[in-house]
Design a protein around this motif. Structure first.
Motif, PDB file in Angstrom:
ATOM      1  N   MET A   1       0.723  -1.253   0.180  1.00 34.77           N
ATOM      2  CA  MET A   1      -0.117  -0.034  -0.147  1.00 34.77           C
ATOM      3  C   MET A   1       1.019   1.186   0.205  1.00 34.77           C
ATOM      4  SD  MET A   1      -3.023   1.028   2.853  1.00 34.77           S
ATOM      5  CE  MET A   1      -1.654   1.242   4.217  1.00 34.77           C
ATOM      6  N   PHE A   2       1.905   1.302   0.678  1.00 34.82           N
ATOM      7  CA  PHE A   2       2.671   2.435   1.042  1.00 34.82           C
ATOM      8  C   PHE A   2       3.451   2.497  -0.455  1.00 34.82           C
ATOM      9  CE2 PHE A   2       2.203   2.162   5.444  1.00 34.82           C
ATOM     10  CZ  PHE A   2       2.070   3.575   5.870  1.00 34.82           C
ATOM     11  N   VAL A   3       3.991   1.485  -1.128  1.00 39.94           N
ATOM     12  CA  VAL A   3       4.699   1.704  -2.239  1.00 39.94           C
ATOM     13  C   VAL A   3       3.929   2.332  -3.457  1.00 39.94           C
ATOM     14  CG1 VAL A   3       5.776   0.455  -4.241  1.00 39.94           C
ATOM     15  CG2 VAL A   3       6.463  -0.199  -1.859  1.00 39.94           C
ATOM     16  N   ALA A   4       2.648   1.743  -3.523  1.00 40.25           N
ATOM     17  CA  ALA A   4       1.677   2.043  -4.354  1.00 40.25           C
ATOM     18  C   ALA A   4       1.144   3.493  -4.311  1.00 40.25           C
ATOM     19  CB  ALA A   4       0.357   1.265  -4.450  1.00 40.25           C
ATOM     20  N   ILE A   5       1.074   4.180  -3.075  1.00 43.48           N
ATOM     21  CA  ILE A   5       0.731   5.616  -2.892  1.00 43.48           C
ATOM     22  C   ILE A   5       1.995   6.398  -3.300  1.00 43.48           C
ATOM     23  CG2 ILE A   5       0.299   7.140  -0.969  1.00 43.48           C
ATOM     24  CD1 ILE A   5      -1.342   5.189   0.362  1.00 43.48           C
ATOM     25  N   THR A   6       3.150   6.175  -2.766  1.00 45.90           N
ATOM     26  CA  THR A   6       4.501   6.540  -3.154  1.00 45.90           C
ATOM     27  C   THR A   6       4.608   6.869  -4.857  1.00 45.90           C
ATOM     28  OG1 THR A   6       5.370   6.069  -1.002  1.00 45.90           O
ATOM     29  CG2 THR A   6       7.088   6.846  -2.840  1.00 45.90           C
ATOM     30  N   LEU A   7       4.489   5.836  -5.595  1.00 45.43           N
ATOM     31  CA  LEU A   7       4.836   5.872  -6.737  1.00 45.43           C
ATOM     32  C   LEU A   7       3.700   6.507  -7.542  1.00 45.43           C
ATOM     33  CD1 LEU A   7       6.038   2.056  -7.368  1.00 45.43           C
ATOM     34  CD2 LEU A   7       7.377   4.220  -7.528  1.00 45.43           C
ATOM     35  N   ASP A   8       2.319   6.212  -6.876  1.00 42.44           N
ATOM     36  CA  ASP A   8       1.150   7.070  -7.781  1.00 42.44           C
ATOM     37  C   ASP A   8       1.601   8.585  -7.561  1.00 42.44           C
ATOM     38  OD1 ASP A   8      -1.700   6.929  -8.998  1.00 42.44           O
ATOM     39  OD2 ASP A   8      -1.913   8.226  -7.176  1.00 42.44           O
ATOM     40  N   LEU A   9       1.712   8.964  -6.359  1.00 38.41           N
ATOM     41  CA  LEU A   9       1.934  10.479  -6.088  1.00 38.41           C
ATOM     42  C   LEU A   9       3.273  10.996  -7.032  1.00 38.41           C
ATOM     43  CD1 LEU A   9       1.529  10.695  -2.274  1.00 38.41           C
ATOM     44  CD2 LEU A   9       0.008  11.445  -4.223  1.00 38.41           C
ATOM     45  N   ALA A  10       4.222  10.287  -7.024  1.00 33.95           N
ATOM     46  CA  ALA A  10       5.472  10.489  -7.962  1.00 33.95           C
ATOM     47  C   ALA A  10       5.199  10.747  -9.383  1.00 33.95           C
ATOM     48  CB  ALA A  10       6.735   9.690  -7.402  1.00 33.95           C
ATOM     49  N   ASP A  11       4.487  10.000  -9.615  1.00 37.21           N
ATOM     50  CA  ASP A  11       4.101   9.614 -11.272  1.00 37.21           C
ATOM     51  C   ASP A  11       3.157  10.627 -11.531  1.00 37.21           C
ATOM     52  OD1 ASP A  11       4.598   8.179 -13.678  1.00 37.21           O
ATOM     53  OD2 ASP A  11       2.527   7.301 -13.392  1.00 37.21           O
TER      54      ASP A  11
ATOM     55  N   VAL B   1     -10.850   3.962   3.322  1.00 34.76           N
ATOM     56  CA  VAL B   1     -11.151   5.457   3.321  1.00 34.76           C
ATOM     57  C   VAL B   1     -10.371   6.068   1.812  1.00 34.76           C
ATOM     58  CG1 VAL B   1     -10.833   7.605   4.324  1.00 34.76           C
ATOM     59  CG2 VAL B   1     -11.761   5.600   5.684  1.00 34.76           C
ATOM     60  N   MET B   2      -8.854   5.622   1.908  1.00 36.89           N
ATOM     61  CA  MET B   2      -7.997   6.244   0.932  1.00 36.89           C
ATOM     62  C   MET B   2      -8.631   5.910  -0.665  1.00 36.89           C
ATOM     63  SD  MET B   2      -4.174   6.373   2.525  1.00 36.89           S
ATOM     64  CE  MET B   2      -4.341   4.274   2.738  1.00 36.89           C
ATOM     65  N   ALA B   3      -8.938   4.368  -0.806  1.00 32.16           N
ATOM     66  CA  ALA B   3      -9.595   4.162  -2.021  1.00 32.16           C
ATOM     67  C   ALA B   3     -10.922   5.100  -2.424  1.00 32.16           C
ATOM     68  CB  ALA B   3      -9.936   2.503  -1.712  1.00 32.16           C
ATOM     69  N   VAL B   4     -11.465   5.615  -1.608  1.00 36.27           N
ATOM     70  CA  VAL B   4     -12.551   6.217  -1.821  1.00 36.27           C
ATOM     71  C   VAL B   4     -12.362   7.678  -2.192  1.00 36.27           C
ATOM     72  CG1 VAL B   4     -14.681   7.261  -1.129  1.00 36.27           C
ATOM     73  CG2 VAL B   4     -14.313   4.786  -0.733  1.00 36.27           C
ATOM     74  N   ASP B   5     -11.371   8.367  -1.260  1.00 35.29           N
ATOM     75  CA  ASP B   5     -10.721   9.682  -1.307  1.00 35.29           C
ATOM     76  C   ASP B   5      -9.563   9.607  -1.654  1.00 35.29           C
ATOM     77  OD1 ASP B   5     -10.209  12.165  -1.161  1.00 35.29           O
ATOM     78  OD2 ASP B   5     -10.447  12.383   1.070  1.00 35.29           O
ATOM     79  N   GLN B   6      -9.239   9.634  -2.946  1.00 36.83           N
ATOM     80  CA  GLN B   6      -7.805   9.572  -3.574  1.00 36.83           C
ATOM     81  C   GLN B   6      -7.008  10.853  -3.566  1.00 36.83           C
ATOM     82  OE1 GLN B   6      -8.218   7.488  -7.169  1.00 36.83           O
ATOM     83  NE2 GLN B   6      -9.903   6.338  -6.149  1.00 36.83           N
ATOM     84  N   SER B   7      -7.396  11.870  -2.692  1.00 38.11           N
ATOM     85  CA  SER B   7      -6.691  13.227  -2.612  1.00 38.11           C
ATOM     86  C   SER B   7      -5.547  12.964  -1.746  1.00 38.11           C
ATOM     87  CB  SER B   7      -7.682  14.150  -2.123  1.00 38.11           C
ATOM     88  OG  SER B   7      -7.861  14.092  -0.770  1.00 38.11           O
TER      89      SER B   7
ATOM     90  N   ILE C   1      -4.552  -1.705 -12.467  1.00 33.47           N
ATOM     91  CA  ILE C   1      -5.820  -1.409 -12.214  1.00 33.47           C
ATOM     92  C   ILE C   1      -5.978   0.026 -11.702  1.00 33.47           C
ATOM     93  CG2 ILE C   1      -6.652  -3.946 -11.927  1.00 33.47           C
ATOM     94  CD1 ILE C   1      -6.402  -3.503  -8.915  1.00 33.47           C
ATOM     95  N   GLY C   2      -4.793   0.593 -11.287  1.00 36.83           N
ATOM     96  CA  GLY C   2      -4.771   2.029 -10.746  1.00 36.83           C
ATOM     97  C   GLY C   2      -4.867   1.801  -9.277  1.00 36.83           C
ATOM     98  N   ILE C   3      -4.973   3.392  -8.918  1.00 36.55           N
ATOM     99  CA  ILE C   3      -4.633   3.411  -7.181  1.00 36.55           C
ATOM    100  C   ILE C   3      -5.761   3.087  -6.406  1.00 36.55           C
ATOM    101  CG2 ILE C   3      -5.308   5.870  -7.398  1.00 36.55           C
ATOM    102  CD1 ILE C   3      -2.492   3.919  -5.216  1.00 36.55           C
ATOM    103  N   GLY C   4      -7.153   3.466  -7.208  1.00 42.21           N
ATOM    104  CA  GLY C   4      -8.235   3.111  -6.182  1.00 42.21           C
ATOM    105  C   GLY C   4      -8.664   1.787  -5.990  1.00 42.21           C
ATOM    106  N   PRO C   5      -8.673   0.854  -6.908  1.00 42.70           N
ATOM    107  CA  PRO C   5      -8.987  -0.321  -6.965  1.00 42.70           C
ATOM    108  C   PRO C   5      -7.540  -1.022  -6.457  1.00 42.70           C
ATOM    109  CG  PRO C   5      -9.411   0.108  -9.109  1.00 42.70           C
ATOM    110  CD  PRO C   5      -8.745   1.372  -8.298  1.00 42.70           C
ATOM    111  N   THR C   6      -6.584  -0.657  -6.448  1.00 44.51           N
ATOM    112  CA  THR C   6      -5.455  -1.345  -5.558  1.00 44.51           C
ATOM    113  C   THR C   6      -5.672  -1.064  -4.023  1.00 44.51           C
ATOM    114  OG1 THR C   6      -3.936  -0.727  -7.261  1.00 44.51           O
ATOM    115  CG2 THR C   6      -2.997  -0.947  -5.162  1.00 44.51           C
TER     116      THR C   6
END
Length: 439
Positions: free
Chosen positions: A251-261, A313-319, A383-388
């Motif tokens: 989860m932490f890896v996915a969030i970090t890479l999604d924000l950086a990308d 919660v983060m899957a719903v609010d991806q801000s 599948i993207g950050i939300g489904p992940t």
């Protein structure tokens, strides 16, 4: 009428000094704190460096995963060695090797010769060295901390990691913005501090190793595996906690890479990491009180459940600010749960098996190190950050139910009852005959 205190028997043992007056403990903790800070900076910066070198989220995850495979291969042999040799020298040697590896990477970055495979090789060498440091430190920790202070000491360790996490993210973002080499230098300094502080410890970090060396390494490894497998709680942890580590780290890896990308600045990503560290630091401060008052069997599933809810919660609010609030709240009880589990495990495990026990149980985290980047980056790509985040939240939810229903974990109480559970190498309570041993 005044009452006088009962006389103290002349042969009664003197109370153990507080942790803040324990020189050996302070030295070990000082080295590990500096190493945790340097490692946290490296963990934050390496995926970003790999992403800048490859331009691919998936390849950055693969490089990070490959770098951690060394620990997976070295963990079990490291535990055997940690119980057979002088732990002080082992920590000094392996921490120094890790420091040299990160120094070489920093030099390559300065000279413009750092490649993605060079970075992976440094991660590989550092993870192998770390695999030897962990069980040696676990045994050393048990040698310098009295049993009645283990819960407090492990809570302090959680605070150490939380404080390092609080600082590592923001500092890592700043250092990465200066130059790619600077975070790598920080990692080298952290490992060097562990080597120096451990060398300054005066007292032995393990008992006489002659008996351990008289047993063949393969036999010693089997003994460690048999001991862990004989305790129902440890059997549970081997499988279930490996899944938990993969889910949380992925989860932490996915969030970090999604924000950086997505173009989020390293400083803002570092701030997110800092918020997580601040929350865990608060949790670590509260941990001694929580562990004393709440049974381990209740604390663990509740702490894990908060993380699962945060992922949902983060899957719903991806801000960005949604991540900040959810992660900050979700990890609050993690330090207390970790301290309780680590303190209980150390308290019931015989001293001569501490290294092997630590290495076997470290498989839970070690398996997650190469798999978590693959899971996080792979799901993010597919599948993207939300489904992940939703999938990982569901996986954590299943583990919460499993942990709550697991009797070996549910029966564990507060620290004052841990001594009753001391286990001999055969997996039976040390103070009970075989027919009365608890499971």
């Amino acid at each position: 009428m005044t009452q006088t205190a009962a006389p103290v028997p002349p042969d009664a043992p003197a109370p153990a000094p507080g942790l803040l007056r324990n020189r050996s403990y302070l030295l070990v903790m000082s080295g590990l704190t500096t190493e945790a800070l340097g490692a946290g900076i490296a963990v934050f910066a390496v995926p970003l460096i790999a992403l800048s070198l490859t331009g691919s989220v998936w390849q950055a995850g693969v490089v990070t995963a490959v770098g951690h495979t060394g620990a997976l291969l070295a963990t079990l042999p490291a535990g055997v060695i940690a119980d057979r040799v002088d732990r002080r020298r082992l920590i000094v040697l392996t921490a120094s090797i890790a420091a040299l590896a990160w120094t070489a990477a920093a030099v390559a970055a300065v000279t413009g010769q750092l490649s993605v495979w060079h970075l992976g090789g440094v991660l590989l060498a550092s993870s192998v060295a770390g695999a030897f440091v962990e069980p040696a430190v676990a045994g050393a920790f048990r040698s310098v901390v009295p049993q009645e202070q283990l819960a407090t000491a492990y809570a302090a360790s959680q605070g150490r990691d939380a404080a390092a996490g609080l600082v590592a993210g923001p500092v890592g973002g700043v250092l990465y913005g200066i130059a790619h080499a600077v975070p790598l230098v920080a990692a080298a300094v952290g490992h060097l501090a562990t080597a120096v502080c451990t060398w300054l410890v005066r007292e032995p970090l393990n008992a006489d190793t002659a008996a351990a060396r008289a047993v063949r390494p393969v036999v010693a490894l089997r003994e460690g595996l048999r001991y862990v497998w004989s305790v129902p709680l440890f059997r549970l942890c081997l499988g279930l906690f490996a899944v938990i580590n993969i889910a949380i780290n992925g989860m932490f890896v996915a969030i970090t890479l999604d924000l950086a990308d997505g173009g989020t600045s390293p400083a803002r990503i570092g701030l997110l990491s800092g918020v997580v560290g601040a929350s865990m630091l608060i949790g670590a401060v509260l941990a001694p009180t929580i562990v004393k008052r709440v049974r381990v069997g209740r604390l663990t599933p509740v702490a894990l459940g908060l993380v699962a809810v945060a992922a949902g919660v983060m899957a719903v609010d991806q801000s960005y600010w949604g991540y900040v609030v959810a992660l900050g709240a979700g990890v609050l009880l993690v330090p207390a749960a970790n301290a309780a589990m680590a303190g209980y495990s150390a308290a019931i495990t015989p001293p001569r098996l501490q290294g092997r026990f630590s290495s076997v149980m470290d498989l839970c985290a070690t398996v997650a190190m190469p798999l978590a980047p693959l899971v996080g980056s792979g799901l993010l790509t597919l599948i993207g950050i939300g489904p992940t985040l939703l999938a990982l939240s569901g996986l954590l939810g299943v583990t919460v139910v499993a942990v709550w229903c697991a009797r070996p974990l549910r029966r564990i109480g507060r620290p004052e009852t841990w001594a009753d559970d001391v286990v001999d190498p055969g997996g039976q309570a040390a103070d009970q005959p075989p027919s009365e041993a608890r499971t």
